[in-house]
Write a protein that holds these residues in place. Structure first.
Motif, PDB file in Angstrom:
ATOM      1  N   ASP A 138       0.874  -1.393   0.052  1.00  0.00           N
ATOM      2  CA  ASP A 138       0.123  -0.031  -0.123  1.00  0.00           C
ATOM      3  C   ASP A 138       1.027   1.259   0.060  1.00  0.00           C
ATOM      4  OD1 ASP A 138       0.701  -0.531   2.682  1.00  0.00           O
ATOM      5  OD2 ASP A 138      -0.776   0.788   3.424  1.00  0.00           O
ATOM      6  N   GLU A 139       1.994   1.248   0.614  1.00  0.00           N
ATOM      7  CA  GLU A 139       3.064   2.349   0.452  1.00  0.00           C
ATOM      8  C   GLU A 139       3.426   2.450  -0.648  1.00  0.00           C
ATOM      9  OE1 GLU A 139       5.675   2.699   4.228  1.00  0.00           O
ATOM     10  OE2 GLU A 139       4.184   2.101   5.495  1.00  0.00           O
ATOM     11  N   MET A 140       3.692   1.361  -1.160  1.00  0.00           N
ATOM     12  CA  MET A 140       4.440   1.372  -2.634  1.00  0.00           C
ATOM     13  C   MET A 140       3.350   1.781  -3.706  1.00  0.00           C
ATOM     14  SD  MET A 140       7.280   0.839  -4.638  1.00  0.00           S
ATOM     15  CE  MET A 140       8.200  -0.243  -4.159  1.00  0.00           C
ATOM     16  N   LYS A 141       2.230   1.752  -3.554  1.00  0.00           N
ATOM     17  CA  LYS A 141       1.168   2.356  -4.422  1.00  0.00           C
ATOM     18  C   LYS A 141       1.277   3.848  -4.184  1.00  0.00           C
ATOM     19  CE  LYS A 141      -1.741  -1.925  -5.013  1.00  0.00           C
ATOM     20  NZ  LYS A 141      -2.779  -2.434  -4.405  1.00  0.00           N
ATOM     21  N   THR A 142       1.086   4.267  -2.883  1.00  0.00           N
ATOM     22  CA  THR A 142       1.302   5.717  -2.728  1.00  0.00           C
ATOM     23  C   THR A 142       2.616   6.543  -3.196  1.00  0.00           C
ATOM     24  OG1 THR A 142      -0.204   5.372  -0.849  1.00  0.00           O
ATOM     25  CG2 THR A 142       0.934   7.337  -0.739  1.00  0.00           C
ATOM     26  N   PHE A 143       3.466   5.754  -2.878  1.00  0.00           N
ATOM     27  CA  PHE A 143       4.790   6.252  -3.523  1.00  0.00           C
ATOM     28  C   PHE A 143       4.725   6.313  -4.944  1.00  0.00           C
ATOM     29  CE2 PHE A 143       9.542   4.993  -4.520  1.00  0.00           C
ATOM     30  CZ  PHE A 143       9.957   6.356  -4.247  1.00  0.00           C
ATOM     31  N   PHE A 144       4.321   5.372  -5.657  1.00  0.00           N
ATOM     32  CA  PHE A 144       4.226   5.629  -7.345  1.00  0.00           C
ATOM     33  C   PHE A 144       3.541   6.857  -7.585  1.00  0.00           C
ATOM     34  CE2 PHE A 144       6.379   1.863  -8.101  1.00  0.00           C
ATOM     35  CZ  PHE A 144       6.783   1.856  -9.412  1.00  0.00           C
ATOM     36  N   HIS A 145       2.177   6.904  -6.928  1.00  0.00           N
ATOM     37  CA  HIS A 145       1.198   7.876  -7.254  1.00  0.00           C
ATOM     38  C   HIS A 145       2.008   9.283  -6.911  1.00  0.00           C
ATOM     39  CE1 HIS A 145      -1.839  10.875  -6.258  1.00  0.00           C
ATOM     40  NE2 HIS A 145      -2.283  10.542  -7.497  1.00  0.00           N
ATOM     41  N   GLN A 146       2.563   9.342  -5.957  1.00  0.00           N
ATOM     42  CA  GLN A 146       3.226  10.719  -5.571  1.00  0.00           C
ATOM     43  C   GLN A 146       4.396  11.082  -6.464  1.00  0.00           C
ATOM     44  OE1 GLN A 146       4.170  10.865  -1.306  1.00  0.00           O
ATOM     45  NE2 GLN A 146       2.047  10.561  -0.587  1.00  0.00           N
ATOM     46  N   THR A 147       5.250   9.905  -6.779  1.00  0.00           N
ATOM     47  CA  THR A 147       6.116  10.041  -7.823  1.00  0.00           C
ATOM     48  C   THR A 147       5.536  10.802  -9.165  1.00  0.00           C
ATOM     49  OG1 THR A 147       7.608   8.562  -6.823  1.00  0.00           O
ATOM     50  CG2 THR A 147       8.052   9.136  -8.874  1.00  0.00           C
ATOM     51  N   LEU A 148       4.646  10.075  -9.677  1.00  0.00           N
ATOM     52  CA  LEU A 148       4.026  10.300 -10.647  1.00  0.00           C
ATOM     53  C   LEU A 148       3.504  12.016 -10.943  1.00  0.00           C
ATOM     54  CD1 LEU A 148       1.859   7.171 -11.594  1.00  0.00           C
ATOM     55  CD2 LEU A 148       3.712   8.097 -12.947  1.00  0.00           C
ATOM     56  N   VAL A 149       2.921  12.312  -9.580  1.00  0.00           N
ATOM     57  CA  VAL A 149       2.256  13.574  -9.500  1.00  0.00           C
ATOM     58  C   VAL A 149       3.584  14.793  -9.681  1.00  0.00           C
ATOM     59  CG1 VAL A 149       1.184  15.246  -7.962  1.00  0.00           C
ATOM     60  CG2 VAL A 149       0.418  12.963  -8.359  1.00  0.00           C
ATOM     61  N   SER A 150       4.569  14.128  -8.753  1.00  0.00           N
ATOM     62  CA  SER A 150       5.778  15.156  -8.854  1.00  0.00           C
ATOM     63  C   SER A 150       6.459  15.157 -10.052  1.00  0.00           C
ATOM     64  CB  SER A 150       6.820  14.857  -7.759  1.00  0.00           C
ATOM     65  OG  SER A 150       7.533  13.652  -7.927  1.00  0.00           O
ATOM     66  N   MET A 151       6.384  14.009 -11.065  1.00  0.00           N
ATOM     67  CA  MET A 151       6.926  13.958 -12.359  1.00  0.00           C
ATOM     68  C   MET A 151       5.978  15.175 -13.364  1.00  0.00           C
ATOM     69  SD  MET A 151       7.970  10.151 -12.826  1.00  0.00           S
ATOM     70  CE  MET A 151       8.485  10.308 -14.410  1.00  0.00           C
ATOM     71  N   SER A 152       4.940  15.167 -13.247  1.00  0.00           N
ATOM     72  CA  SER A 152       4.074  15.964 -13.757  1.00  0.00           C
ATOM     73  C   SER A 152       4.448  17.466 -13.595  1.00  0.00           C
ATOM     74  CB  SER A 152       2.503  15.789 -13.394  1.00  0.00           C
ATOM     75  OG  SER A 152       2.061  14.467 -13.767  1.00  0.00           O
ATOM     76  N   ASP A 153       4.658  17.679 -12.298  1.00  0.00           N
ATOM     77  CA  ASP A 153       5.080  19.097 -11.811  1.00  0.00           C
ATOM     78  C   ASP A 153       6.284  19.479 -12.508  1.00  0.00           C
ATOM     79  OD1 ASP A 153       2.812  19.366 -10.299  1.00  0.00           O
ATOM     80  OD2 ASP A 153       3.638  18.923  -8.470  1.00  0.00           O
ATOM     81  N   THR A 154       7.533  18.609 -12.390  1.00  0.00           N
ATOM     82  CA  THR A 154       8.824  18.774 -12.988  1.00  0.00           C
ATOM     83  C   THR A 154       8.673  19.129 -14.408  1.00  0.00           C
ATOM     84  OG1 THR A 154       9.713  17.692 -11.060  1.00  0.00           O
ATOM     85  CG2 THR A 154      10.922  17.670 -13.379  1.00  0.00           C
ATOM     86  N   TYR A 155       7.893  18.088 -15.162  1.00  0.00           N
ATOM     87  CA  TYR A 155       7.694  18.188 -16.530  1.00  0.00           C
ATOM     88  C   TYR A 155       7.180  19.468 -16.920  1.00  0.00           C
ATOM     89  CZ  TYR A 155       6.192  17.598 -21.434  1.00  0.00           C
ATOM     90  OH  TYR A 155       5.823  17.773 -22.711  1.00  0.00           O
ATOM     91  N   GLU A 156       6.293  20.075 -16.250  1.00  0.00           N
ATOM     92  CA  GLU A 156       5.878  21.535 -16.622  1.00  0.00           C
ATOM     93  C   GLU A 156       6.759  22.648 -16.374  1.00  0.00           C
ATOM     94  OE1 GLU A 156       2.155  24.566 -15.542  1.00  0.00           O
ATOM     95  OE2 GLU A 156       2.210  22.423 -14.743  1.00  0.00           O
ATOM     96  N   ARG A 157       7.493  22.589 -15.241  1.00  0.00           N
ATOM     97  CA  ARG A 157       8.738  23.350 -15.013  1.00  0.00           C
ATOM     98  C   ARG A 157       9.837  23.461 -15.962  1.00  0.00           C
ATOM     99  NH1 ARG A 157       8.362  21.591  -9.653  1.00  0.00           N
ATOM    100  NH2 ARG A 157      10.626  20.485  -9.937  1.00  0.00           N
ATOM    101  N   ALA A 158      10.315  22.097 -16.462  1.00  0.00           N
ATOM    102  CA  ALA A 158      11.112  21.935 -17.318  1.00  0.00           C
ATOM    103  C   ALA A 158      10.791  22.217 -19.057  1.00  0.00           C
ATOM    104  CB  ALA A 158      11.735  20.385 -17.279  1.00  0.00           C
ATOM    105  N   THR A 159       9.633  22.125 -19.208  1.00  0.00           N
ATOM    106  CA  THR A 159       9.504  22.177 -20.609  1.00  0.00           C
ATOM    107  C   THR A 159       8.343  23.515 -20.845  1.00  0.00           C
ATOM    108  OG1 THR A 159       7.128  20.842 -20.614  1.00  0.00           O
ATOM    109  CG2 THR A 159       9.321  19.652 -21.065  1.00  0.00           C
TER     110      THR A 159
END
Length: 113
Positions: free
Chosen positions: A67-88
């Protein structure tokens, strides 16, 4: 005036069992105030510009709860979305990625914070 080359280190320490499976993980980023902090998972991506590909290190301890791994993946995907927007600067695609993150959380029945 001489140019100063600043450097910062981030270190990971991995304790393995006899089969080389991670049992414990620690990380240190002194500039961020983190010293030998234990963690249960690490996802690291680096870009190798010569072959134009990313290289990854994904580690998690054998006692990392699913259950923590699922949450970790979700939070990582959200932060990747934010990083993608800042970078591009591509807000439209970042929003599309965040829509997927919402879908991901819904399908996994994750509690949103």
């Amino acid at each position: 005036m001489a140019k100063t080359n600043l450097k910062s280190e981030i270190n990971f320490l991995v304790e393995l069992d006899e089969n080389r499976v991670p049992e414990k993980l620690w990380w240190t980023a002194r500039d961020g105030g983190v010293v030998n902090q234990e963690t249960k998972a690490v996802m690291l991506s680096v870009w190798d510009s010569k072959p134009q590909e990313s290289m990854r290190i994904d580690l998690w301890t054998k006692d990392m709860p699913v259950d923590e791994m699922k949450t970790f993946f979700h939070q990582t995907l959200v932060s990747m979305s934010d990083t993608y927007e800042r970078a591009t600067g591509d807000k439209k695609m970042a929003d599309t990625m965040k829509d997927f993150c919402d879908y991901f959380a819904e399908k996994l029945e994750l509690k949103q914070k």
